[in-house]
Scaffold this motif. Structure first.
Motif, PDB file in Angstrom:
ATOM      1  N   UNK A 177      31.632  92.942  50.235  1.00 17.78           N
ATOM      2  CA  UNK A 177      32.186  94.142  50.871  1.00 17.78           C
ATOM      3  C   UNK A 177      33.286  93.802  51.865  1.00 17.78           C
ATOM      4  N   UNK A 178      33.120  92.706  52.612  1.00 14.88           N
ATOM      5  CA  UNK A 178      34.143  92.310  53.576  1.00 14.88           C
ATOM      6  C   UNK A 178      35.427  91.909  52.852  1.00 14.88           C
ATOM      7  N   UNK A 179      35.288  91.162  51.755  1.00 12.41           N
ATOM      8  CA  UNK A 179      36.465  90.754  50.983  1.00 12.41           C
ATOM      9  C   UNK A 179      37.196  91.982  50.440  1.00 12.41           C
ATOM     10  N   UNK A 227      34.092  92.548  61.593  1.00  6.75           N
ATOM     11  CA  UNK A 227      33.270  92.770  60.402  1.00  6.75           C
ATOM     12  C   UNK A 227      32.730  94.195  60.366  1.00  6.75           C
ATOM     13  N   UNK A 228      32.243  94.696  61.508  1.00  3.40           N
ATOM     14  CA  UNK A 228      31.696  96.046  61.538  1.00  3.40           C
ATOM     15  C   UNK A 228      32.786  97.100  61.357  1.00  3.40           C
ATOM     16  N   UNK A 229      34.015  96.768  61.736  1.00  4.44           N
ATOM     17  CA  UNK A 229      35.133  97.684  61.496  1.00  4.44           C
ATOM     18  C   UNK A 229      35.469  97.745  60.004  1.00  4.44           C
ATOM     19  N   UNK A 230      35.462  96.588  59.358  1.00  4.79           N
ATOM     20  CA  UNK A 230      35.753  96.559  57.930  1.00  4.79           C
ATOM     21  C   UNK A 230      34.614  97.152  57.118  1.00  4.79           C
ATOM     22  N   UNK A 231      33.389  96.787  57.490  1.00  2.67           N
ATOM     23  CA  UNK A 231      32.202  97.258  56.765  1.00  2.67           C
ATOM     24  C   UNK A 231      31.213  97.798  57.793  1.00  2.67           C
TER      25      UNK A 231
END
Length: 684
Positions: A218-220, A313-317
């Motif tokens: 999900x991060x990628x 990370x929490x912003x992206x996912x």
């Protein structure tokens, strides 16, 4: 009267159309002349109704009254919105003006929310160490885990572990549990001990490609879809990989977790190891670091770096916040920072060449740090490299023929000897922050001239706009305890010059540059006619490097400016000395007493060693700063700011200036004897 009744009858005949206009002044005048009676004007009625247009209405247009067009609902709402925006902007401007006036006159002080890191520490690390040692020795847990790790490595292409290697458990007299990689049999020089396949090296590129974990995937994907570029640190990818696979192994039972990279990294062992790293100390232990740069700067920087990556990370996912806690992420991140090493690995863009990459190398990361105590004090970078090359017992490098990272002995090892490598000549604060240990206090004395002190320069209160636009915030500088040819305090001195310079300094030195352009590599100041502040602003970008952060002036602008710059450095250095808690003599007494009777815990002893080292490094720099400021303030000052040029044949590093003031040579000196330090530079 005849006209009035005739007009009334006419209206009645027309159905009393009240939309007709009142009589004109000419008509009233004619009627008055006929009757000889002066009449009052007919009152105007505003409740008329609009009549339908007739065929003959064009003749009396001047007597027709039209009703104003009423605005629509959309227009009313738009007008209300515009009024709302106008008054909000007006209130915003007024409030900012009031705040600015209040801050200017000192009535209001701006308040900022203080950031506090999310912390965790083990409630009883001492008993945890004993429990781990008991389980490891009684149940042969370490031996079983080591065999699982060996099978995992040898299951890869070309993987191999020497049968001479073994992992041993130790419990020190202070109660610290440690694992150590040893050899059972003699090992010859250049003998290979481990071949770790490239497929088993946990680099950031390798971990990023692991799409079996939903979080990493999900991060990628979120990175690719994001409209803005969000860089994720290499150690973050390794952290996510290790967390995901460790969690998967623990949930799948012992059978699935027996042959893995993290066979020796159980949660209990991680908690026990991290309890010696200051990021995970409790308040009682951190109290021993009060006044140190390790606590006030470096520990907070690590907290901020880890939490910043977590927020990325929490912003992206957004689901990361529910699946990964900040504390767990911080634990595994410190595991990566502590055990990770930079090694030359094949470039993912071009496999034919290697580039330095951060990686976790299972089993090889058990190699402990060891460097023998130097036989003489170390002064220069060349001394450091030579000493480190001779002191390390093993070598870790990527081998193209094996397509593996190879651990090789650099000298003969006797049975039961520890397999060690040098982590580099670093400060004890660095060792403690990332690895949880310190070298003996004698190490601090022998490596004093390789240490650095931290000095912060504040922004001046009365700073003009022509200069303030280049300064975003106060800056902190690492200054060498013993300046040498390859490491001088040119950055802090250049920044101090920029902070204290005036418009007159800039314009006067611009004339010097115009006469001798070689001082600034041939750049001369433009002679266009401008206002004073415009000229100073333009000249500033030539006299000083305003693109650098912080902006610096590489040459002395005048004797007054140079004196002011060093006076600023001296004042801030003395202020930093005053912030330390306790004296160097008190720290030495505590260490001596602990040597005799073990009065300190492991963390307390490490803290005393670190703070003592910081104090002696700062004292060394303080003496240099005070002496230089006194020299420039003397009658010899004007002569000392004359320029000297370093020959082109001499190679300079770290952006050292080639054109230097005369006094620069006096900065380069070795450790100052104890008795020569001024009293003001001694922490109290």
């Amino acid at each position: 009267a005849v006209w009035f009744w005739r007009r009334s009858a006419q209206r009645a005949g027309q159905g009393m159309d009240t939309s007709a206009a009142p009589p004109t002044s000419s008509e009233c005048g004619a009627a008055s002349a006929d009757s000889g009676v002066r009449r009052r004007p007919v009152p105007v009625h505003y409740d008329w109704h609009v009549a339908q247009a007739g065929e003959d209405d064009d003749q009396g247009d001047e007597e027709v009254v039209f009703e104003d067009e009423q605005p629509s609902k959309l227009q009313e709402y738009f007008n209300i919105f515009c009024d709302y925006v106008f008054w909000i902007l007006l209130a915003y401007i007024a409030s900012n003006l009031i705040l600015w006036i209040g801050e200017k006159f000192g009535f209001i002080s701006p308040q900022f929310e203080e950031w506090n890191p999310i912390r965790w520490w083990h409630a009883d690390p001492h008993n945890l160490q004993k429990e781990l040692f008991h389980n490891a020795t009684q149940n042969a847990a370490t031996e079983t885990q080591f065999e699982g790790l060996k099978k995992w490595i040898e299951g890869g292409p070309g993987g191999w572990v020497s049968p001479k290697l073994v992992v041993m458990d130790y419990l020190s007299e202070r109660g610290r549990y440690d694992r150590r990689l040893e050899v059972r049999e003699p090992v010859e020089k250049d003998e290979v001990l481990v071949k770790l396949p490239l497929s088993h090296v946990l680099s950031s590129h390798f971990c990023q490609q692991d799409l079996t974990d939903p979080t990493i995937r999900q991060v990628v994907d979120a990175q690719k879809k994001s409209s803005e570029k969000i860089d994720v640190s290499p150690w973050t990818w390794i952290t996510l990989y290790m967390m995901a696979h460790s969690k998967r192994a623990s949930s799948g039972g012992s059978a699935s977790a027996s042959h893995r990279f993290d066979s020796l990294l159980r949660n209990e062992y991680i908690d026990a190891t991290l309890s010696y790293i200051p990021v995970f100390w409790d308040d009682d232990n951190l109290h021993w670091l009060n006044g140190t740069d390790l606590l006030n700067v470096h520990v907070l920087d690590v907290h901020a770096a880890i939490e910043t990556e977590y927020h990325k990370l929490s912003y992206l996912v957004p689901s990361v916040e529910s699946s990964v806690s900040v504390v767990d992420f911080k634990k595994w991140a410190m595991v990566v920072m502590s055990r990770g090493e930079t090694v030359e690995l094949p470039d993912r863009e071009n496999k034919s060449r290697t580039v330095p990459q951060l990686a976790i190398m299972p089993l090889i990361d058990l190699v402990d740090h060891h460097l023998p105590m130097p036989e003489r004090p170390l002064f220069t970078d060349d001394d450091l490299h030579e000493y480190q090359e001779k002191g390390s017992h093993t070598n870790i490098s990527y081998n193209t023929d094996f397509a593996a990272v190879v651990l090789r002995a650099r000298e003969t090892l006797r049975p039961q000897a520890a397999v060690t490598a040098g982590y580099g000549v670093r400060s004890n604060a660095d060792y403690l922050l990332y690895h949880g240990f310190t070298m003996p206090r004698e190490w601090s004395d022998l490596t004093l001239c390789t240490q650095y002190a931290m000095i912060q320069l504040p922004l001046p209160a009365d700073m003009g706009a022509w200069k303030s636009r280049f300064l975003a915030h106060p800056y902190r500088f690492a200054v060498p305890a013993c300046p040498n040819v390859k490491s001088t305090p040119h950055v802090i001195v250049g920044a101090a010059r920029f902070l204290v310079l005036t418009e007159k300094d800039v314009l006067d030195f611009a004339e010097v540059l115009d006469k001798d352009p070689s001082l600034m590599e041939g750049m001369a100041l433009s002679k266009e006619a401008k206002f004073l502040h415009h000229s100073a602003r333009e000249a500033l970008s030539i006299v000083c490097d305003t693109k650098a952060q912080p902006p610096v002036c590489k040459l002395p602008l005048s004797i007054e400016s140079e004196r002011a710059a060093w006076e600023l450095i001296r004042a801030q250095t003395l202020a930093r000395v005053a912030q330390h808690v306790g004296t160097i003599e008190e720290d030495e007494r505590l260490l001596k007493t602990d040597d005799e009777s073990n009065t300190l815990t492991v963390n307390q002893r490490h803290a005393v060693i670190v703070r003592r080292e910081e104090k002696i490094a700062l004292r060394q720099w303080c003496t240099i700063a005070v002496r230089t400021a006194d020299l420039l303030a003397s009658s010899a000052g004007p002569e000392e700011i004359g320029f000297t040029r370093v020959p082109e044949s001499q190679t300079l590093e770290n952006e050292e200036p080639r054109i230097r003031p005369n006094y620069w040579a006096k900065l380069i000196q070795r450790a100052i004897p104890e008795a020569d330090h001024p009293e003001k530079c001694r922490p109290r």
